[in-house]
Design an enzyme around this catalytic site. Structure first.
Site, short mmCIF file in Angstrom:
data_model
loop_
_atom_site.label_atom_id
_atom_site.label_comp_id
_atom_site.label_asym_id
_atom_site.label_seq_id
_atom_site.Cartn_x
_atom_site.Cartn_y
_atom_site.Cartn_z
N GLN A 178 -0.11 34.06 13.59
CA GLN A 178 0.64 33.93 12.36
C GLN A 178 0.13 34.99 11.38
OE1 GLN A 178 1.86 30.03 10.22
NE2 GLN A 178 -0.07 30.59 9.30
N PHE A 220 14.88 39.44 13.72
CA PHE A 220 15.65 38.21 13.95
C PHE A 220 17.13 38.53 13.85
CE2 PHE A 220 14.58 38.21 9.38
CZ PHE A 220 15.84 38.08 8.80
N LYS A 225 -3.68 26.53 26.80
CA LYS A 225 -2.54 27.41 27.04
C LYS A 225 -2.96 28.62 27.88
CE LYS A 225 -0.43 26.06 22.66
NZ LYS A 225 -0.08 26.50 21.28
N HIS A 279 11.31 35.42 22.11
CA HIS A 279 10.73 34.15 21.71
C HIS A 279 11.55 33.00 22.30
CE1 HIS A 279 8.51 35.75 17.89
NE2 HIS A 279 8.45 36.59 18.90
N LYS A 284 22.71 37.01 9.95
CA LYS A 284 23.72 35.96 9.85
C LYS A 284 25.14 36.49 9.89
CE LYS A 284 21.70 31.91 7.83
NZ LYS A 284 21.97 30.83 6.89
N GLU A 296 8.80 42.77 14.89
CA GLU A 296 9.57 41.54 15.08
C GLU A 296 10.88 41.60 14.28
OE1 GLU A 296 7.63 37.64 15.22
OE2 GLU A 296 8.90 37.08 13.52
#
Length: 609
Positions: free
Chosen positions: A213, A30, A202, A108, A33, A28
């Site tokens: 998680q 992200f 779901k 995601h 910035k 994973e």
């Protein structure tokens, strides 16, 4: 290998269904910035895909869609294998001749604060780019739930997103959902059964896999998997593994996500918590043991790694768990503070260029790092649930109330404030008289300058020091004193005049909620390390750097947090109005004194303003 040469199966449920005793990994990432962090992340992902061969890669979606554009760009680049930052991003119109090692992507999506038109456009672009996998999440509302209004009322929960994608796109996407082995709230039998009921709904709505998680209590995870199967949840469960990178960030994230920590793990970490190298070592070995236990006691062979955009721990974990894969036990965890040989001593190493940013990153880490900024890339937040926020901070109605909150935090009477989600560090005690003078209300003899970060000067202290130490042992740590604080426009002007009239080596950055309002006396592209360590046989590690990119990124987040706090309260309330007024009028100023041999210099300068 290019993007067109992916594994035959592109959908995650099909990949997991292939019978094999080998481990199947997903990583994973992200969106960073800063632009430099983004470019360096491309190189990092390329290395990790080439060297570690993940079956797919996850790209996160910031709170409230805050990273929508950058998340989609990152996902499309990884899917198509366009990881050369010199190639402009053109969405679907990329350059096949520049493709390198592509990898299937799971994008995601969160349904909070997203409009149907935006969701439709995102799904269409993802489909055109060849992205087959979506992780459908509710996501945290970007403000207090009580006064938060969803952008689209049809998207309130993750199941709404699952149903919508299925109704609009049929089987074009393989949709996954999140699972919580320790429950969304607590682990009572009633709550666990409620959570399992939602998870089953779901699945029935069309979800094809579950990513959990992160967790550290392996017993609880295995019991939860068995409960899921008894409950009729049959889709693949992919456990989320987060190797420990840094003790403080580890404790912070576990507290934020309410993750249970086994006593034996804490007992191992506590003696070495200031030695990041040993903390990482324990973290990798514990993660390897976790994988081994899950393999031994379940039929799970797929594992999701929360990389936090870092490389070394993920590389060591994958190489150790796969060599040979499927072993039922791993080397025993030992107390890393002992003189015993490191259990990871014979593991494959990671080259220096892949380790350059592995020491603490965060608010003022290296802005070139892919890991710079947020702990997980999900965006600015209060870090506590709305009810806890109101309990902790009440409902301030004027600046005196705000000053009293900051003062209480500095004194250790408040566990956190919106900008700092852990109690003040031990080193802050050395600055307590000065910080109290800055934060206290003017009616109590203070300046009402509200501090959200500070550190004292340190001149060559031992790297194993329990207060200031970090990194390997037998090193030396240096710090320049600095402080960051919210001040009024006039106070900012007075402070700048004092700095300009001083002969001391002092630099500053100042900004407001308006990005165009920015001031500094630092030269363009000036690099300003304020914490660094010197270790035997290693390059100097600059763990804290304050420069324009990092300040601007933090400034944007710091003012966004004022808005998050404001929106816990009705728009007509006095609290809402004072928080909005502060957001609109104050400056965030960071002041650094470069004489690290004089521990009083910065505070004496501020006292004179």
């Amino acid at each position: 290998m290019v993007a067109s040469m992916h594994q035959q199966e592109s959908c995650i449920d099909d990949k997991v269904a292939v019978k094999s005793d080998k481990n199947l990994w997903s990583f994973e990432f992200f969106p960073p910035k800063t632009s430099e962090g983004f470019a360096n992340l491309f190189a990092r992902i390329h290395r990790m895909i080439t060297n570690l061969h993940p079956a797919w890669v996850h790209v996160t979606w910031g709170a409230g869609g805050s990273t929508r554009d950058s998340s989609l760009e990152l996902a499309i680049r990884v899917q198509k294998g366009i990881l050369d930052p010199s190639v402009p991003f053109e969405s679907e119109r990329m350059h096949p001749e520049r493709e390198t090692a592509g990898c299937d992507v799971c994008l995601h999506l969160t349904c909070t604060n997203i409009e149907t038109s935006v969701l439709d456009a995102t799904l269409e672009r993802a489909k055109r780019a060849g992205i087959k996998n979506i992780l459908a999440l509710r996501g945290d509302p970007p403000r207090g739930e009580e006064y938060w209004i969803a952008s689209d009322v049809q998207f309130q929960h993750a199941i709404d997103l699952v149903r919508y994608i299925r109704s609009k796109h049929g089987d074009a996407f393989c949709i996954g959902v999140a699972g919580y082995p320790e429950g969304l709230t607590n682990d009572t039998k009633e709550n666990i059964n409620t959570d399992l009921g939602f998870l089953k709904e779901k699945q029935d709505a069309g979800a094809k896999f579950i990513v959990t998680q992160f967790f550290y209590d392996v017993d609880s995870f295995i019991k939860w998997v068995r409960r899921c199967r008894k409950f009729g949840i049959t889709i693949p469960i992919i456990p989320g593994i987060m190797p420990i990178q840094n003790y403080n960030s580890f404790r912070r994230m576990c507290n934020l996500c309410r993750v249970h920590l086994p006593t034996e793990l804490l007992n191992l970490l506590e003696p070495v918590k200031m030695d990041d190298a040993k903390v990482k070592e324990i973290g990798v070995l514990f993660a390897e043991q976790t994988v081994a236990r899950i393999r031994a006691e379940t039929d799970i062979r797929s594992f999701h790694i929360y990389t936090l955009n870092l490389e070394r721990s993920t590389t060591q974990l994958v190489q150790a768990a796969d060599a040979p894969y499927g072993r039922a036990s791993t080397p025993p965890l030992v107390n890393a503070s002992s003189n015993a040989k490191s259990p990871t001593a014979n593991w494959p190493t990671v080259s220096g260029r892949e380790m350059w940013d592995e020491f603490p990153n965060g608010r003022y880490g290296d802005p070139r790092s892919p890991a710079f900024g947020e702990l997980d890339g999900y965006g600015a937040s209060l870090k506590v649930p709305p009810a806890d926020a109101r309990r902790l901070w009440g409902a301030p109605v004027d600046e005196e109330d705000i000053a009293r909150l900051f003062t209480a935090y500095v004194e250790g009477k408040l566990a956190c404030i919106p900008w700092c989600d852990i109690p003040v560090w031990t080193e802050t005690l050395q600055l307590l008289p000065s910080l109290l003078r800055l934060n206290r209300p003017k009616s109590a003899g203070g300046k009402s300058w509200w501090t959200v970060g500070s550190q004292p000067a340190v001149d060559g202290i031992d790297s194993s020091d329990p207060t200031f130490g970090f990194g390997p042992s037998n090193g030396f740590i240096f710090q320049k004193s600095f402080v960051e604080m919210f001040v009024t426009d006039q106070e900012k002007k007075d402070l700048v005049r004092a700095i300009e009239s001083s002969s001391a080596p002092v630099t500053y950055f100042a900004g407001t909620s308006d990005p165009s309002q920015f001031e500094t006396n630092v030269e363009v592209n000036g690099i300003n390390a304020v914490t660094w360590g010197v270790f035997p046989g290693k390059e100097v590690a600059q763990s804290t750097i304050i420069e324009e990119q990092s300040f601007r990124a933090w400034c944007e987040e710091a003012f966004a947090i004022w808005r998050e706090w404001e929106l816990l309260f009705p728009p007509s309330s006095a609290t809402h109005k004072i928080l909005r007024s502060i957001h609109d009028s104050r400056w965030l100023v960071t002041v650094v004194h470069h004489d690290y041999k004089d521990s009083n210099a910065l505070w004496e300068l501020l006292e004179k303003v």
